[in-house]
Motif scaffolding. Structure first.
Motif, PDB file in Angstrom:
ATOM      1  N   PRO A   1       0.867  -1.251  -0.188  1.00  0.00           N
ATOM      2  CA  PRO A   1       0.089  -0.227  -0.113  1.00  0.00           C
ATOM      3  C   PRO A   1       0.861   1.177   0.024  1.00  0.00           C
ATOM      4  O   PRO A   1       1.774   1.257   0.677  1.00  0.00           O
ATOM      5  N   THR A   2       0.498   2.210  -0.926  1.00  0.00           N
ATOM      6  CA  THR A   2       1.159   3.594  -0.772  1.00  0.00           C
ATOM      7  C   THR A   2       0.233   4.666  -0.460  1.00  0.00           C
ATOM      8  O   THR A   2      -1.099   4.544  -0.288  1.00  0.00           O
ATOM      9  N   ARG A   3       0.884   5.729   0.002  1.00  0.00           N
ATOM     10  CA  ARG A   3       0.107   7.027   0.195  1.00  0.00           C
ATOM     11  C   ARG A   3       0.083   7.940  -0.749  1.00  0.00           C
ATOM     12  O   ARG A   3       1.051   7.882  -1.394  1.00  0.00           O
ATOM     13  N   PRO A   4      -0.961   8.820  -0.797  1.00  0.00           N
ATOM     14  CA  PRO A   4      -0.817   9.967  -1.740  1.00  0.00           C
ATOM     15  C   PRO A   4       0.093  10.937  -1.464  1.00  0.00           C
ATOM     16  O   PRO A   4       0.330  10.844  -0.379  1.00  0.00           O
ATOM     17  N   THR A   5       0.782  11.522  -2.709  1.00  0.00           N
ATOM     18  CA  THR A   5       1.804  12.289  -2.146  1.00  0.00           C
ATOM     19  C   THR A   5       1.181  13.662  -1.861  1.00  0.00           C
ATOM     20  O   THR A   5      -0.180  13.951  -2.031  1.00  0.00           O
TER      21      THR A   5
END
Length: 141
Positions: free
Chosen positions: A111-115
């Motif tokens: 999972p990644t987080r929005p920039t």
């Protein structure tokens, strides 16, 4: 037409482990529709197969659990008018199903987080949209 079923480069199902049953097919066929046994059911005992490598057995059984009846996978083909064409179609479909079932699992998604930039652009777009709607309220001062 008896020949071994090539699933992958390392896994081939011998013809002796495949069972074929023929029955009358529904659909087009003209005069021969009631006499020709053109429908094919191809069965393969996945659970008891000695040709299935042990490292793949659990993966294949797990992925095909909903399609197996007592460990046996059955594919039916009746889309063609001739028995030979239905036999070929059933074998191709069986190989495709087994190939998909023994494919290695996809890597798990990290999972990644929005920039920060994407968050700021989203908020700026929301603010512009709100101002557009506020301008439609008809309050002229």
């Amino acid at each position: 037409m008896p020949e071994d079923l090539v699933v992958t480069g390392r896994w081939t199902v011998p013809d002796a482990e495949l069972a074929e049953r023929f029955s009358r097919s529904s659909g087009p066929g003209g005069q021969g529709v009631n006499t020709a046994d053109s429908r094919v059911e191809l069965s393969y005992d996945v659970a008891g197969s000695p040709s299935l490598p042990d490292h793949l057995r659990d993966r294949v059984l797990g992925r095909l659990a909903g399609r197996l009846v007592d460990g046996v996978l059955t594919i039916a083909a009746s889309e063609h008018r001739t028995q030979l064409a239905n036999r070929r179609a059933a074998r191709e479909r069986m190989a495709s199903v087994l190939r998909d079932a023994c494919a290695p699992p996809l890597p798990t998604r990290r999972p990644t987080r929005p920039t920060r930039g994407s968050k700021e652009r989203r908020l700026a777009a929301k603010k512009r949209r709100g101002e557009t709607k506020r301008g439609r309220q008809g309050r002229f001062e």
